[in-house]
Design an enzyme around this catalytic site. Sequence first.
Site, PDB file in Angstrom:
ATOM      1  N   GLU A 180      38.963  39.627  42.208  1.00 48.10           N
ATOM      2  CA  GLU A 180      38.973  40.658  43.251  1.00 48.10           C
ATOM      3  C   GLU A 180      38.058  40.221  44.396  1.00 48.10           C
ATOM      4  O   GLU A 180      36.854  40.035  44.221  1.00 48.10           O
ATOM      5  CB  GLU A 180      38.496  41.990  42.686  1.00 48.10           C
ATOM      6  CG  GLU A 180      38.604  43.123  43.695  1.00 48.10           C
ATOM      7  CD  GLU A 180      38.203  44.464  43.123  1.00 48.10           C
ATOM      8  OE1 GLU A 180      38.857  45.465  43.453  1.00 48.10           O
ATOM      9  OE2 GLU A 180      37.226  44.517  42.347  1.00 48.10           O
TER      10      GLU A 180
ATOM     11  N   GLU B  85      36.549  53.663  36.654  1.00 52.00           N
ATOM     12  CA  GLU B  85      37.557  53.218  37.616  1.00 52.00           C
ATOM     13  C   GLU B  85      37.019  51.950  38.233  1.00 52.00           C
ATOM     14  O   GLU B  85      36.103  51.979  39.061  1.00 52.00           O
ATOM     15  CB  GLU B  85      37.810  54.312  38.658  1.00 52.00           C
ATOM     16  CG  GLU B  85      39.124  54.141  39.391  1.00 52.00           C
ATOM     17  CD  GLU B  85      38.964  53.348  40.674  1.00 52.00           C
ATOM     18  OE1 GLU B  85      39.249  52.127  40.625  1.00 52.00           O
ATOM     19  OE2 GLU B  85      38.566  53.917  41.681  1.00 52.00           O
TER      20      GLU B  85
END
Length: 487
Positions: free
Chosen positions: A392, A259
């Site tokens: 990000e 993840e």
Amino acid sequence: MTTAPQRLFIDGDWTEPAAGHYEVVDPATEEVVGLAPEASRAQVYEAAAAAREAFGAWSRTRPEERAAILDRAADLMQRDFTANAALAQAESGATTGTARGMQVAVGAARFRRYAKGALEPVEEAIPPQINEAGPMGRAGIFGALAGRRPVGVVTCVTSYNNPWANPAGKVAPALAMGNTVVVKPAPQDPLSVYRMAAALAEAGVPAGVVNVVSGSGAEAGEAAVDSPDVDMVSFTGSTSVGQRIAEVCGRHMKRQLMELGGKGAAVVLDDADLDSAVAGIGTTFSFYSGQICTAPTRVLVQRGVHDALIEKLTAYAGHLPVGDPRAKGTVVGPVISAAHRDRVESYVELGRKEGARVVTGGERPDPTGRGFYVAPTLLADCTNDMRVAREEIFGPVVVVVPFDDEEEGVALANDSDYGLIDYVWSGDVARAFRIARRLRAGGVGVNTIGRNMEAPFGGFKRSGVGRDVGSYALHAYSELQAIVWPG
């Protein structure tokens, strides 16, 4: 909050770390919370060997026994709820509501969920098949059974943004399926994970089934991944680290659950309820101070409502108190460290250089004070090729990119290396669902940032490999086995 130095948890024993201890720092005060153990590579291998030794017996325990241990562990986490939440807050800088409601409470709830999960059926009958006689044998009717079996020893490498819910979401389903685990917590806030291990030990988990090792650098994590006793790695964290872990797993054919990062696109159409959209997008400013991979950080807004959305987001950010996460009314706490604060600030400065307009934020709140704070920041006049729109940032920073029509909005949303969770806001639900189905993301929120905690969670592209949450987590920590017999 400083207490006795923490010890490692290996093979059911609290073990002195071979490499000493390191300081865990409160992001809000910069004071020392406690001393975390620094495991040597040999100790990590020892933990993995203990998990390997314990696997045979644990994998054969009755599901009801595993369920009872997980339930008791949840009871114990709840018993010490106040102390657990205070520690989580001190380590992570979370606000009081987040530490209580989203960290410890969710962690305990996940143990309860997978106590039930341990009792879910693991075998499924497959319709019989009629085979003609041939090279494979005589004619006959063949029955089949598909069964899920535990993978073996699972290394769980957890993220710093939620030192309770994230480890619980790995450890609980892995144990429910009959696996044994080696947990490597994030270096910034490992003490909460040792509290979780203590609860499991008190609940009666057998020696070696759960092991926790920590370290301030890369050595402990590398050893937890490359140990020959480890069959699977479950990792939550950055894509760059995930890629390095995947390379090791690939060489040794270890199973993976990854993840990774996100750059969630929030597609706001011209018929959207802007107040609802702003309330959702605005959580990037506040929830974990933007340190969450599912945040809607990249706002794609149709030009007809672009200016109105900017105005509303600016007002929203302006009403978010930034400061001591323990103080009543604080909404935005610190980010995890000075280094991460500097990284987030460098992205804001990069945005300025790329031509973005800083609408609000962009300056350090109370730069003379203590704590690693970043002001909620809104960047407008962005294009999708800017680094601030593609990479990000993992902080309270939202970038806004305009688009003209539905086709362009979908194309911009999909023009990303990431694909974890996207969002669509529209007054026309059928239109929103039509767009949602075209988005290359593991999940899509329609007019909400809310989640269904039984729905599969994971990402497309560089946002990850595999799915967990709900029963999907039980599947992730299992291997499928087929048993075939003649009728």
